[in-house]
Motif scaffolding. Structure first.
Motif, short mmCIF file in Angstrom:
data_model
loop_
_atom_site.label_atom_id
_atom_site.label_comp_id
_atom_site.label_asym_id
_atom_site.label_seq_id
_atom_site.Cartn_x
_atom_site.Cartn_y
_atom_site.Cartn_z
N GLY A 165 -55.51 -5.21 25.60
CA GLY A 165 -55.02 -4.96 24.25
C GLY A 165 -53.59 -4.45 24.28
O GLY A 165 -53.26 -3.53 25.04
N THR A 166 -52.73 -5.06 23.47
CA THR A 166 -51.31 -4.71 23.47
C THR A 166 -50.85 -4.36 22.05
O THR A 166 -51.63 -4.41 21.10
N ASN A 167 -49.56 -4.06 21.93
CA ASN A 167 -48.97 -3.88 20.60
C ASN A 167 -48.63 -5.21 19.96
O ASN A 167 -48.00 -5.26 18.91
N ASN A 168 -49.06 -6.29 20.60
CA ASN A 168 -48.79 -7.64 20.11
C ASN A 168 -50.04 -8.51 20.22
O ASN A 168 -49.96 -9.70 20.45
N GLY A 169 -51.22 -7.88 20.06
CA GLY A 169 -52.44 -8.65 20.08
C GLY A 169 -53.24 -8.55 21.36
O GLY A 169 -52.97 -7.73 22.24
N ASP A 217 -54.38 -15.53 14.86
CA ASP A 217 -54.59 -14.95 13.53
C ASP A 217 -53.68 -13.73 13.36
O ASP A 217 -53.67 -12.83 14.20
N ASN A 218 -52.94 -13.67 12.26
CA ASN A 218 -52.01 -12.56 12.03
C ASN A 218 -52.71 -11.21 11.99
O ASN A 218 -52.12 -10.19 12.36
N LEU A 219 -53.97 -11.18 11.54
CA LEU A 219 -54.71 -9.93 11.48
C LEU A 219 -54.83 -9.30 12.86
O LEU A 219 -54.85 -8.08 13.00
N LEU A 220 -54.90 -10.13 13.87
CA LEU A 220 -55.17 -9.65 15.22
C LEU A 220 -53.94 -9.64 16.11
O LEU A 220 -54.02 -9.25 17.27
N ASN A 221 -52.81 -10.06 15.60
CA ASN A 221 -51.57 -10.04 16.38
C ASN A 221 -50.86 -8.71 16.19
O ASN A 221 -49.71 -8.64 15.77
N ARG A 261 -55.47 -1.38 15.04
CA ARG A 261 -54.82 -0.29 14.31
C ARG A 261 -54.59 -0.64 12.84
O ARG A 261 -54.00 -1.67 12.52
N PHE A 262 -55.08 0.23 11.98
CA PHE A 262 -54.99 0.12 10.52
C PHE A 262 -55.84 -1.02 9.95
O PHE A 262 -55.80 -1.28 8.75
N HIS A 263 -56.62 -1.69 10.80
CA HIS A 263 -57.48 -2.79 10.34
C HIS A 263 -58.94 -2.58 10.71
O HIS A 263 -59.74 -3.51 10.57
N GLY A 264 -59.30 -1.40 11.20
CA GLY A 264 -60.69 -1.11 11.49
C GLY A 264 -61.20 -1.74 12.78
O GLY A 264 -60.46 -1.85 13.77
N THR A 286 -46.42 -10.85 29.15
CA THR A 286 -47.17 -11.49 28.08
C THR A 286 -46.22 -12.38 27.29
O THR A 286 -45.02 -12.10 27.21
N ASN A 287 -46.76 -13.46 26.71
CA ASN A 287 -45.90 -14.35 25.95
C ASN A 287 -45.74 -13.88 24.51
O ASN A 287 -46.63 -13.26 23.94
N SER A 288 -44.60 -14.19 23.91
CA SER A 288 -44.32 -13.76 22.54
C SER A 288 -45.02 -14.68 21.54
O SER A 288 -45.62 -15.68 21.89
N ASP A 289 -44.90 -14.34 20.26
CA ASP A 289 -45.61 -15.06 19.20
C ASP A 289 -45.14 -16.51 19.05
O ASP A 289 -45.93 -17.42 18.90
#
Length: 222
Positions: free
Chosen positions: A117-121, A138-142, A160-163, A89-92
């Motif tokens: 789904g990953t630990n990076n979006g 969007d940072n909310l989903l990354n 996680r932690f965002h519902g 996967t590519n980074s941010d």
């Protein structure tokens, strides 16, 4: 057979189209045909082996490939050769390809799409380019995407932690459901572990430490 599993913690079970029972463990992928147990593990310097032994999730696609998410990346198992192909996967920011923890996988049966789904979006598998492509900026989903399901053009994501995020694939817009102490009928917890949509299109949501929630079709309250 169960005493011969490669590890005693089983996180997910899948029955594939050939009748094999597949078990994800913390020490490899286990596959059983009713008689024999095959164990797939990471083998150093072997690019066609599993890329990590901590298996997190799995799904079968329409071509009967088994997609296996691990703590260190995504793998596709060709059941005809029993060899894996690894996907990065590519980074941010830099665009550099990396291994990320794969937390959830969903196969869209209608459109033959694989959502990851990953630990990076969130990522989607592009069949034409044979690679994973990032969906959000969007940072909310990354962040950690622990659960994925789909109904029509809408993806339901446990972030996680965002519902719960309900993302419209066509319009690329989304709405968010979160816990609110002042609203008793809000989501019980923002740490989501599982999402399922039943035949009546009610959305069932499993949380960490706060039980089960249901969003009845046509309602915006739990």
């Amino acid at each position: 057979m169960f005493n011969r599993l490669s590890q005693i913690t089983v996180g997910a079970i899948l029955l594939d189209s050939e009748g094999y029972m597949c078990f994800d463990t913390r020490n490899g992928l286990n596959s059983n045909d009713g008689y024999d147990l095959d164990i797939f593990r990471f083998v150093e310097y072997h690019e066609t082996s599993l890329c990590d032994n901590l298996v997190m999730c799995m799904v079968e696609d329409h071509e009967h490939n088994l997609w296996v998410g691990t703590n260190n990346g995504l793998n596709k198992l060709d059941l005809s050769t029993l060899k894996f192909k690894r996907y990065l996967t590519n980074s941010d920011t830099s665009g550099e390809m990396q291994h990320h923890t794969i937390l959830s996988i969903f196969f869209d049966q209608e459109n033959h799409r694989i959502w990851v789904g990953t630990n990076n979006g969130l990522y989607i598998y592009n069949l034409e380019s044979d690679r994973l492509e990032r969906v959000f900026t969007d940072n909310l989903l990354n962040t950690f995407i622990d659960a994925i399901t789909q109904k029509g053009s809408k993806l339901y994501l446990g972030v996680r932690f965002h519902g719960v995020i309900v993302y419209d694939i066509d319009t690329k817009e989304y709405i968010q459901y979160k816990h609110d102490d002042s609203l008793p009928q809000s989501l019980a917890n923002d740490y989501i572990k599982a999402i399922l949509i039943d035949k009546q299109e009610n959305v069932w949501i499993g949380t960490r430490n706060n039980g089960l929630n249901v969003l009845v079709k046509g309602s915006d309250q739990f």
